[in-house]
Design a protein around this motif. Structure first.
Motif, PDB file in Angstrom:
ATOM      1  N   ALA A   8      -3.111  -5.413 -25.951  1.00 18.83           N
ATOM      2  CA  ALA A   8      -3.772  -6.835 -25.808  1.00 18.83           C
ATOM      3  C   ALA A   8      -3.132  -7.505 -24.763  1.00 18.83           C
ATOM      4  O   ALA A   8      -3.611  -8.509 -24.228  1.00 18.83           O
ATOM      5  CB  ALA A   8      -3.648  -7.439 -26.902  1.00 18.83           C
ATOM      6  N   ARG A   9      -1.890  -7.237 -24.359  1.00 18.74           N
ATOM      7  CA  ARG A   9      -1.125  -8.231 -23.138  1.00 18.74           C
ATOM      8  C   ARG A   9      -1.066  -7.723 -22.050  1.00 18.74           C
ATOM      9  O   ARG A   9      -0.696  -6.318 -21.845  1.00 18.74           O
ATOM     10  CB  ARG A   9       0.310  -8.385 -24.033  1.00 18.74           C
ATOM     11  N   PRO A  10      -1.629  -8.069 -20.845  1.00 15.41           N
ATOM     12  CA  PRO A  10      -1.781  -7.402 -19.768  1.00 15.41           C
ATOM     13  C   PRO A  10      -0.452  -7.174 -18.860  1.00 15.41           C
ATOM     14  O   PRO A  10      -0.206  -6.318 -18.152  1.00 15.41           O
ATOM     15  CB  PRO A  10      -2.718  -8.056 -18.873  1.00 15.41           C
ATOM     16  N   ARG A  11       0.470  -8.059 -19.319  1.00 17.56           N
ATOM     17  CA  ARG A  11       1.725  -7.976 -18.630  1.00 17.56           C
ATOM     18  C   ARG A  11       2.643  -6.942 -19.127  1.00 17.56           C
ATOM     19  O   ARG A  11       2.881  -6.680 -20.266  1.00 17.56           O
ATOM     20  CB  ARG A  11       2.563  -9.209 -18.667  1.00 17.56           C
ATOM     21  N   GLY A  12       3.172  -6.118 -18.278  1.00 18.25           N
ATOM     22  CA  GLY A  12       4.040  -5.029 -18.793  1.00 18.25           C
ATOM     23  C   GLY A  12       3.297  -3.571 -19.273  1.00 18.25           C
ATOM     24  O   GLY A  12       3.771  -2.833 -19.555  1.00 18.25           O
ATOM     25  N   SER A  13       1.833  -3.719 -19.141  1.00 17.79           N
ATOM     26  CA  SER A  13       1.251  -2.483 -19.509  1.00 17.79           C
ATOM     27  C   SER A  13       1.060  -1.614 -18.340  1.00 17.79           C
ATOM     28  O   SER A  13       0.819  -2.105 -17.336  1.00 17.79           O
ATOM     29  CB  SER A  13      -0.109  -3.169 -20.224  1.00 17.79           C
ATOM     30  N   PRO A  14       0.798  -0.268 -18.748  1.00 18.64           N
ATOM     31  CA  PRO A  14       0.646   0.535 -17.555  1.00 18.64           C
ATOM     32  C   PRO A  14      -0.598   0.493 -16.983  1.00 18.64           C
ATOM     33  O   PRO A  14      -1.705  -0.356 -17.314  1.00 18.64           O
ATOM     34  CB  PRO A  14       0.681   2.025 -18.340  1.00 18.64           C
ATOM     35  N   ALA A  15      -0.809   0.880 -15.706  1.00 16.26           N
ATOM     36  CA  ALA A  15      -2.092   0.645 -14.816  1.00 16.26           C
ATOM     37  C   ALA A  15      -3.383   1.358 -15.457  1.00 16.26           C
ATOM     38  O   ALA A  15      -4.211   0.719 -15.112  1.00 16.26           O
ATOM     39  CB  ALA A  15      -1.709   1.208 -13.373  1.00 16.26           C
ATOM     40  N   SER A  16      -3.133   2.205 -16.293  1.00 20.60           N
ATOM     41  CA  SER A  16      -4.452   2.858 -16.675  1.00 20.60           C
ATOM     42  C   SER A  16      -4.653   2.509 -18.014  1.00 20.60           C
ATOM     43  O   SER A  16      -5.667   2.862 -18.720  1.00 20.60           O
ATOM     44  CB  SER A  16      -4.043   4.291 -16.865  1.00 20.60           C
ATOM     45  N   ALA A  17      -4.002   1.399 -18.586  1.00 20.40           N
ATOM     46  CA  ALA A  17      -4.237   0.704 -19.948  1.00 20.40           C
ATOM     47  C   ALA A  17      -5.434  -0.150 -19.774  1.00 20.40           C
ATOM     48  O   ALA A  17      -5.598  -0.717 -18.957  1.00 20.40           O
ATOM     49  CB  ALA A  17      -3.064  -0.057 -20.367  1.00 20.40           C
ATOM     50  N   LEU A  18      -6.121  -0.206 -20.864  1.00 17.52           N
ATOM     51  CA  LEU A  18      -7.341  -1.148 -21.144  1.00 17.52           C
ATOM     52  C   LEU A  18      -6.988  -2.192 -21.778  1.00 17.52           C
ATOM     53  O   LEU A  18      -6.264  -2.043 -22.942  1.00 17.52           O
ATOM     54  CB  LEU A  18      -8.447  -0.333 -21.864  1.00 17.52           C
ATOM     55  N   VAL A  19      -7.199  -3.287 -21.582  1.00 19.64           N
ATOM     56  CA  VAL A  19      -6.829  -4.720 -22.066  1.00 19.64           C
ATOM     57  C   VAL A  19      -8.218  -5.101 -22.704  1.00 19.64           C
ATOM     58  O   VAL A  19      -9.143  -5.268 -22.411  1.00 19.64           O
ATOM     59  CB  VAL A  19      -6.393  -5.762 -21.255  1.00 19.64           C
ATOM     60  N   LEU A  20      -7.991  -4.792 -24.169  1.00 16.94           N
ATOM     61  CA  LEU A  20      -9.375  -5.342 -24.971  1.00 16.94           C
ATOM     62  C   LEU A  20      -8.992  -6.656 -25.898  1.00 16.94           C
ATOM     63  O   LEU A  20      -7.988  -6.553 -26.587  1.00 16.94           O
ATOM     64  CB  LEU A  20      -9.673  -4.082 -25.939  1.00 16.94           C
ATOM     65  N   ALA A  21      -9.622  -7.613 -25.872  1.00 23.36           N
ATOM     66  CA  ALA A  21      -9.506  -8.848 -26.639  1.00 23.36           C
ATOM     67  C   ALA A  21     -10.847  -8.869 -27.581  1.00 23.36           C
ATOM     68  O   ALA A  21     -11.897  -9.117 -26.652  1.00 23.36           O
ATOM     69  CB  ALA A  21      -9.097  -9.958 -25.572  1.00 23.36           C
ATOM     70  N   PHE A  22     -10.681  -9.209 -28.664  1.00 23.45           N
ATOM     71  CA  PHE A  22     -11.686  -9.351 -29.681  1.00 23.45           C
ATOM     72  C   PHE A  22     -11.496 -10.413 -30.696  1.00 23.45           C
ATOM     73  O   PHE A  22     -12.186 -10.520 -31.588  1.00 23.45           O
ATOM     74  CB  PHE A  22     -11.989  -8.130 -30.156  1.00 23.45           C
ATOM     75  N   GLY A  23     -10.440 -11.532 -30.496  1.00 27.54           N
ATOM     76  CA  GLY A  23     -10.044 -12.233 -31.438  1.00 27.54           C
ATOM     77  C   GLY A  23     -11.120 -13.331 -31.630  1.00 27.54           C
ATOM     78  O   GLY A  23     -12.116 -13.530 -30.883  1.00 27.54           O
ATOM     79  N   GLY A  24     -11.252 -14.158 -32.795  1.00 30.07           N
ATOM     80  CA  GLY A  24     -12.104 -15.214 -32.761  1.00 30.07           C
ATOM     81  C   GLY A  24     -13.410 -14.702 -33.417  1.00 30.07           C
ATOM     82  O   GLY A  24     -14.516 -15.695 -33.348  1.00 30.07           O
TER      83      GLY A  24
END
Length: 628
Positions: free
Chosen positions: A232-248
């Motif tokens: 969920a956190r883009p900082r420090g994640s690898p370049a190939s990681a997918l940031v998925l946000a679905f809160g709320g």
């Protein structure tokens, strides 16, 4: 050779030709700043109070900033011939309309900012010609519709698409699936209620997907999610990681979200909205064994139906479960039925045969399925000649019953025969649940003891009428073995099921188990013919009593009037009181003695005034005249 040598010597002395002069630059619009001295050229007009796109723009500009103005529309000629424009910002204006082909000449444009405006829809021709567009920002508008072909020209080049903070309830998912180079996709703060399975499977370069604050109750598994680690956190994640946000989102935490729960996450924004046992709990704190589903239970199906050939027939099937089951129909020949020229299948489980044929008769099978299992039910359809006509409103009266017509009575032989006909042929009666007594608006339901099921918390009765689709629930204490239904409609068929709600010892979760189902019909509401209803008698009594009172008042007034006329216009009491007493007045002009003569009439002509002395004495039975 001498001539050639002379020419070579004089060539350096020749004046150099001047370079070509650039075309005359257009004047800079008022309240704008223009950079025309060096390339790239730019026109900067932020917050200039503009009401429309300035017509004197330098058509060679590579950057045009018109943000924070009051521009209400983009016309076809406003940006014509600006073939070298790379960046266009129209943010935070009041744009409601973009003309078709308004950006047709901007083939080199790479970034278009239309956020913070009042656009309500985006049609297919409004973004035509943007074949090199990479960044499209449409957030903070009022978009409620996005055409399937709106992004067709930039589908292969688009890298950043922001549709957040709009009113989108649906999206052209097939068109979004063709954005093969998209890196960031913002769908947050919209009204999306569902996402189709596989909607993002072809977005191989997707690095950030934001779906927060929508109306999503579930998120279907996607090959993209299972292939990439989710953080969920883009900082420090690898370049190939997918940031998925679905809160709320109002997530329904059942077995359909187990796949998401098994992923390693770092955020703390998601929470469960349902079922009630998990409502409000932190999504990542709920154990995997608590994400459970309930298999479907068929609660209503149409009774055996007979229709004449050539007429329409409607078959209904209702089921409950978690998640909500999907209902499908299978024909007597074993074919899966869908929408055709002769049949229509509705999402609520209704199958409508528009024109029946003799070969359509047989047993139709209703299949209700969800992630936890499936349930089936059979519906018999007979196609034949029309039934004999029957009087819908008969004027004859049935003999009255003993007592209240709505009182519970044991089913007679005729009603038992009718119930047997209404039951499916070949389906044995369920001995677990019985409707032992029923009347016009009430029925007594009984079921056996369920001691083999440990930890029973309560019983649940589900029933509905064949005339409507409303399913009614009743929660019964665990120590009850019968229940009296008193809110039924007369002369209708009902399907009823009893379920035991218990605590599963293996998982510690609440589960349900069917006890049995039954079908019964309520009696028609009968009105006895012997005497009118009590309200009818009461109304007549009130009218008669009122008439008597009015007649009495009129007679009393008439008697008073007659007595008034008999006594000469004087009240009778006063006339009787003045009768025994009278006064006798005598005139004396020097002679003694009373005079009984009446006064003479007054002459018509004038006469002299005479003083007359009157001696008045009371006259009556106790008074005698006094002599001289």
């Amino acid at each position: 050779m001498a001539v050639l040598h002379l020419l070579l010597c004089l060539l350096p002395l020749a004046p150099a030709s001047s370079p070509p002069q650039p075309a005359t630059a257009s004047p800079c619009p008022r309240r704008c700043r223009c950079q025309t001295q060096s390339l790239p050229l730019s026109v900067l007009c932020p917050g200039a109070g503009l009401l429309f796109v300035p017509p004197t723009l330098d058509r060679r500009a590579a950057e045009l900033r018109l943000a924070d103005n009051f521009i209400a529309a983009v016309r076809r000629r406003d940006l014509a011939n600006m073939t070298g424009l790379l960046h266009l910002s129209l943010s935070r204006n009041t744009i409601r309309h973009v003309a078709t082909g308004a950006f047709a000449d901007l083939r080199a444009l790479r970034a278009l900012h239309l956020d913070g405006n009042r656009l309500t829809a985006l049609s297919e021709g409004q973004l035509r010609g943007l074949v090199n567009l990479r960044h499209l920002i449409l957030s903070n508008n009022q978009l409620a519709a996005l055409a399937a072909g709106a992004l067709e020209d930039c589908a292969e080049t688009l890298e950043d698409l922001d549709l957040s903070y709009n009113n989108l309830e649906q999206l052209p998912w097939e068109a979004l699936g063709r954005l093969g180079n998209v890196n960031t996709l913002g769908l947050d703060h919209n009204l999306l209620a569902s996402v189709p399975a596989g909607a993002f499977s072809r977005l191989h370069k997707l690095a950030r997907l934001d779906m927060t604050s929508n109306r999503l109750t579930t998120i279907p598994p996607d090959p993209l999610f299972s292939r990439l680690p989710l953080l969920a956190r883009p900082r420090g994640s690898p370049a190939s990681a997918l940031v998925l946000a679905f809160g709320g989102n109002p997530l329904h935490c059942n077995c359909e979200l187990v796949w998401l729960r098994r992923l390693a996450r770092e955020d703390d924004l998601e929470a469960c909205a349902s079922p009630p046992a998990l409502g409000g709990r932190y999504f990542w704190a709920v154990g995997e064994d608590e994400f459970v589903c309930e298999p479907p239970v068929v609660t209503h199906r149409s009774p055996p139906l007979a229709v004449p050939a050539g007429r329409s027939a409607t078959l209904r099937c209702r089921a409950v479960g978690d998640p909500e089951p999907r209902v499908r129909w299978v024909s007597p020949q074993g074919r899966l039925l869908g929408n055709t020229s002769r049949a229509r299948a509705f999402p609520n489980g209704t199958l409508e045969l528009l024109v029946t044929e003799p070969g359509d008769g047989g047993t139709f099978t209703c299949i209700a399925a969800n992630a936890a299992g499936e349930a089936t039910a059979a519906v018999e359809l007979t196609v034949g000649p029309p039934p004999p006509p029957q009087l819908a409103n008969s004027t004859s009266c049935d003999p009255p019953r003993d007592g209240d017509p709505d009182a519970l009575t044991p089913p007679s032989a005729a009603s038992a025969s009718a119930s047997a006909k209404a039951a499916d042929p070949g389906t044995p009666a369920d001995p677990g649940v019985q409707v032992t007594e029923h009347g016009a608006t009430a029925a007594l339901v009984q079921w056996p003891d369920q001691r083999p099921i440990p930890g029973i918390r309560m019983y649940q009765i589900q029933y509905n009428s064949s005339a409507d689709d409303i399913l009614v629930y009743r929660m019964i204490p665990a120590d009850s073995r019968s229940f009296l239904l008193t809110d039924l409609a007369s002369d209708r068929s009902y399907d009823l099921c009893v379920l035991a709600v218990f605590e599963d010892g293996a998982t510690g979760l609440t589960a349900t188990r069917p006890v049995g189902c039954a079908r019964f019909s309520t009696e028609p509401a009968l009105r006895p013919c012997g005497a009118p209803h009590a309200p009818f008698l009461g109304g007549r009594m009130i009218i008669a009593l009122g008439g008597v009172i009015v007649a009495s008042v009129l007679v009393f007034i008439f008697v008073l009037l007659m007595r008034y006329k008999v006594h000469g216009g004087q009240p009778p009491g006063k006339a009787k009181a003045s009768a025994p007493v009278s006064s006798v007045c005598s005139q004396t002009n020097g002679t003694l003695g009373p005079t009984a003569a009446l006064p003479a009439p007054e002459p018509s002509g004038p006469r002299a005034h005479t003083v007359v002395q009157l001696d008045c004495e009371p006259w009556g039975p106790s008074h005698e005249p006094v002599g001289p």
